[in-house]
Design an enzyme around this catalytic site. Structure first.
Site, PDB file in Angstrom:
ATOM      1  N   GLU A 191       0.869  -1.185   0.000  1.00 27.27           N
ATOM      2  CA  GLU A 191       0.000   0.000   0.000  1.00 27.27           C
ATOM      3  C   GLU A 191       0.898   1.225   0.000  1.00 27.27           C
ATOM      4  O   GLU A 191       1.720   1.392   0.908  1.00 27.27           O
ATOM      5  CB  GLU A 191      -0.907  -0.016   1.229  1.00 27.27           C
ATOM      6  N   CYS A 207      -1.333   9.803   3.587  1.00 29.86           N
ATOM      7  CA  CYS A 207      -1.395   9.261   2.227  1.00 29.86           C
ATOM      8  C   CYS A 207      -2.683   9.714   1.549  1.00 29.86           C
ATOM      9  O   CYS A 207      -2.752   9.827   0.329  1.00 29.86           O
ATOM     10  CB  CYS A 207      -1.320   7.747   2.265  1.00 29.86           C
TER      11      CYS A 207
HETATM   12  P1  NAD Z   1       8.940   4.638   3.488  1.00 30.24           P
HETATM   13  O1  NAD Z   1       8.580   3.875   2.265  1.00 30.24           O
HETATM   14  O2  NAD Z   1      10.152   5.466   3.457  1.00 30.24           O
HETATM   15  O3  NAD Z   1       9.112   3.625   4.720  1.00 30.24           O
HETATM   16  C1  NAD Z   1       8.108   2.689   5.042  1.00 30.24           C
HETATM   17  C2  NAD Z   1       8.744   1.501   5.755  1.00 30.24           C
HETATM   18  O4  NAD Z   1       9.589   0.810   4.829  1.00 30.24           O
HETATM   19  C3  NAD Z   1       9.637   1.901   6.933  1.00 30.24           C
HETATM   20  O5  NAD Z   1       9.455   0.972   7.969  1.00 30.24           O
HETATM   21  C4  NAD Z   1      11.028   1.793   6.347  1.00 30.24           C
HETATM   22  O6  NAD Z   1      12.036   1.552   7.309  1.00 30.24           O
HETATM   23  C5  NAD Z   1      10.864   0.595   5.425  1.00 30.24           C
HETATM   24  N1  NAD Z   1      11.865   0.485   4.360  1.00 30.24           N
HETATM   25  C6  NAD Z   1      12.583   1.481   3.782  1.00 30.24           C
HETATM   26  N2  NAD Z   1      13.409   0.965   2.834  1.00 30.24           N
HETATM   27  C7  NAD Z   1      13.202  -0.374   2.810  1.00 30.24           C
HETATM   28  C8  NAD Z   1      13.725  -1.448   2.049  1.00 30.24           C
HETATM   29  N3  NAD Z   1      14.668  -1.251   1.100  1.00 30.24           N
HETATM   30  N4  NAD Z   1      13.275  -2.699   2.276  1.00 30.24           N
HETATM   31  C9  NAD Z   1      12.319  -2.924   3.218  1.00 30.24           C
HETATM   32  N5  NAD Z   1      11.797  -1.952   3.975  1.00 30.24           N
HETATM   33  C10 NAD Z   1      12.214  -0.681   3.781  1.00 30.24           C
HETATM   34  O7  NAD Z   1       7.642   5.493   3.884  1.00 30.24           O
HETATM   35  P2  NAD Z   1       7.457   6.522   5.072  1.00 30.24           P
HETATM   36  O8  NAD Z   1       8.240   7.753   4.793  1.00 30.24           O
HETATM   37  O9  NAD Z   1       7.656   5.838   6.365  1.00 30.24           O
HETATM   38  O10 NAD Z   1       5.897   6.839   4.959  1.00 30.24           O
HETATM   39  C11 NAD Z   1       5.347   7.766   4.074  1.00 30.24           C
HETATM   40  C12 NAD Z   1       4.816   7.080   2.830  1.00 30.24           C
HETATM   41  O11 NAD Z   1       3.858   6.093   3.184  1.00 30.24           O
HETATM   42  C13 NAD Z   1       4.085   8.046   1.901  1.00 30.24           C
HETATM   43  O12 NAD Z   1       4.425   7.751   0.586  1.00 30.24           O
HETATM   44  C14 NAD Z   1       2.619   7.725   2.155  1.00 30.24           C
HETATM   45  O13 NAD Z   1       1.752   8.056   1.102  1.00 30.24           O
HETATM   46  C15 NAD Z   1       2.681   6.253   2.385  1.00 30.24           C
HETATM   47  N6  NAD Z   1       1.506   5.774   3.106  1.00 30.24           N
HETATM   48  C16 NAD Z   1       0.584   5.017   2.450  1.00 30.24           C
HETATM   49  C17 NAD Z   1      -0.565   4.592   3.101  1.00 30.24           C
HETATM   50  C18 NAD Z   1      -1.608   3.754   2.393  1.00 30.24           C
HETATM   51  O14 NAD Z   1      -2.485   3.211   3.064  1.00 30.24           O
HETATM   52  N7  NAD Z   1      -1.575   3.619   1.090  1.00 30.24           N
HETATM   53  C19 NAD Z   1      -0.765   4.945   4.434  1.00 30.24           C
HETATM   54  C20 NAD Z   1       0.198   5.721   5.070  1.00 30.24           C
HETATM   55  C21 NAD Z   1       1.339   6.134   4.409  1.00 30.24           C
END
Ligand code: NAD
Length: 522
Positions: A287, A321
């Protein structure tokens, strides 16, 4: 089913003086606990590491909210092994006992909701109302999934056959990884982890670095409820290191991810491959982000629409998001709406300050987020008419809202997720044009439209293609059960969280056929 029907958790009423006093007291208690140290939690053991991450208050980065031990790749393997050991016993716990445990955990979170609100305010800068909204949803996940697991456990009706007993039932998948972002630090990790555990799986939870202390509080809720060791393992760590190790692990059977599009698409590719010793392809839920549009036509209730749009654009400083980051105004309503919109943005963002004191407008999560927003502000004039510029304020990662008018639909600020208080306004010559612009991005998460004209509403319903479409209300604020949430296109792949389908992601179907009548040979 024998359980009372699901009802969404009521929000706290901060208009009541006694509620304000209770919440303030809980927050003060949290303040006294800032700066503590937190180990990993693997198989019921507290595990310490060489690397320790200092999670800091985004409104006052000199304050350390907690010192969190950060797992290594080797510890990721240990956590998967612990979850693997815990799987068979947990999968055999009866659904009634699993449901009872979830309901108990939900009650514990309900009792601790004001304390949890304090952690959310200090660690990710979310004010009382916003934090309470997500904690209520987090409680809903326990209640919703306790009921869902009993429904799914009863299997599905299939046509009878005279000579056989046939059964169609659902089994858990095994060991899964839950990777969550920081912006909804209670409801998002819980939405995934509670459903996974409800279905009989065991889980390694890798929370976002920025919300690691909140994740520790969530873990303690499960612990207090008596979840057996190893069913949930808490593994804070760096995404590209520990998250990546978990995604590639051969014994991981599913990955449930919420976060950015960049990381989600990378995980999709990495988890799709087969590595030595792997016995099944991984099931994936990713997501991701949004570039959500709200359309306003001349048939809208303008004062109502202004309030709703502003809460969607700058509620939690646009770090949702589901936040509206594109506003599509029909030509005939453009000027009037813009004037009222700017006045409302001014009013709300003037109440700037610490989330723990319940100010309407708070900080961005960290310096990187601030730098990103500032980068777009610097270039804003290249893409439209800048009608409001967000000024920074320190200490803390504060920046006011920026609004750019007359933006072409193809401009980067109308296409890319900025994830901050930054609004691009697009002008539409007709409703068809507005919807076409609404659909013109790679994302399809939420969308909203304000009009009271039934023909316009009908057109929007049919043509505006987003995962969650909101008519005459803000594009933010989904509630479990009543607003199943999730996107299409590059916004997401999974079933909607809080939907009747969601638990199915964490289960696999099995058909059992038993022959019971044996025809005699003549
Ligand atoms: P992010 O993608 O930077 O991080 C999300 C998670 O992924 C964190 O736990 C991070 O440590 C982990 N991660 C980072 N690199 C990784 C890798 N290479 N392999 C595995 N895991 C890894 O996102 P963020 O900055 O924490 O959150 C903001 C983003 O989340 C925005 O794009 C927002 O739109 C999205 N979001 C989506 C929803 C939805 O329901 N669609 C809800 C909330 C937030």
């Amino acid at each position: 089913m024998g359980l009372e029907p699901f009802r969404n958790e009521a929000f706290l009423d901060f208009n009541l003086p006694e509620e304000r006093a209770r919440t303030a007291a809980a927050i003060a208690e949290v303040r006294g606990r800032l700066g503590a140290e937190y180990p990993l939690r693997i198989g019921g053991q507290a595990v310490t590491c060489h690397e320790v991450f200092e999670s800091r208050d985004p409104a006052d980065p000199a304050t350390v909210v907690g010192r969190v031990h950060m797992a290594s790749r080797d510890q990721a393997r240990l956590a998967v092994e612990a979850a693997t050991r815990a799987f068979a016993p947990w999968a055999h716990v009866s659904p009634w006992e699993r449901a009872a445990l979830l309901l108990r955990a939900g009650d514990i979170l309900r009792q601790r909701r004001r304390e949890m609100l304090g952690w959310v305010a200090y660690e990710v800068g979310k004010n009382w109302t916003q934090a309470d909204g997500e904690i209520a949803e987090a409680i809903d996940h326990f209640e919703w999934n306790a009921r869902q697991l009993l429904l799914w456990d009863s299997g599905r009706e299939i046509p009878p056959l005279q000579s056989e007993i046939n059964q169609y039932r659902y089994l858990p998948l095994g060991v899964g990884v839950v990777i969550s972002p920081w912006n909804f630090p209670t409801t998002l990790p819980l939405g995934m982890a509670v459903a996974a555990v409800a279905a009989g799986n065991t889980v390694v939870l890798k929370p976002a670095e920025e919300a690691s202390v909140i994740a520790q509080q969530l873990f303690s809720v499960f612990e207090e409820a008596g979840l057996p060791h190893g069913v949930l393992n808490l593994l804070p760590g760096l995404g590209p290191e520990v998250g990546d190790a978990l995604v590639r692990d051969p014994d991981v059977q599913f990955v449930a991810f919420v976060g950015s599009r960049k990381v989600g698409t990378e995980i999709h590719q990495r988890a799709a491959g087969l590595v030595p010793k792997q016995r099944q392809l991984k099931r994936l839920m990713t997501e991701m982000g949004g570039k959500n549009a709200t359309i306003v036509t001349a048939a809208a209730d303008i004062p109502w629409a202004v309030r709703e749009v502003v809460s969607s654009v700058i509620g939690y400083q646009g770090q949702k998001c589901s936040a509206t980051s594109r506003l599509v105004l029909l030509d005939e309503v453009h000027d009037r709406f813009l004037e009222d919109l700017l006045a409302e943005i001014e009013r709300v963002s003037a109440d700037l300050g610490h989330a723990a004191e319940n100010h309407a407008y708070g900080p961005l999560i960290n310096q990187a987020a601030l730098n990103k927003v500032n980068g777009y502000i610097k270039q804003a004039a290249d893409w439209g008419r800048v009608v409001r510029i967000g000024e920074p304020r320190s200490p803390g990662h504060f920046v006011g809202p920026t609004v750019v008018d007359e933006v072409p639909a193809s401009a980067p600020i109308a296409q890319e997720e900025i994830f901050g208080p930054f609004l691009a306004i697009l002008r539409a010559r007709s409703l068809e044009h507005a919807v076409e612009m609404g659909n013109s991005v790679e994302y399809a998460l939420t969308g909203a439209a304000f009009t009271q004209d039934p023909m316009e509403l009908d057109y929007i319903r049919q043509h505006f293609l987003v995962g969650n479409l909101y008519l005459n209300r803000s594009s933010t604020g989904a509630m479990a059960g009543v607003h199943p949430f999730g996107g299409y296109k590059l916004s997401g792949t999974g079933p909607k969280v809080g939907s009747p389908d969601y638990l199915g992601f964490f289960l696999q179907a099995q058909a059992i056929t038993q022959k019971v009548r044996f025809p005699r040979s003549i």
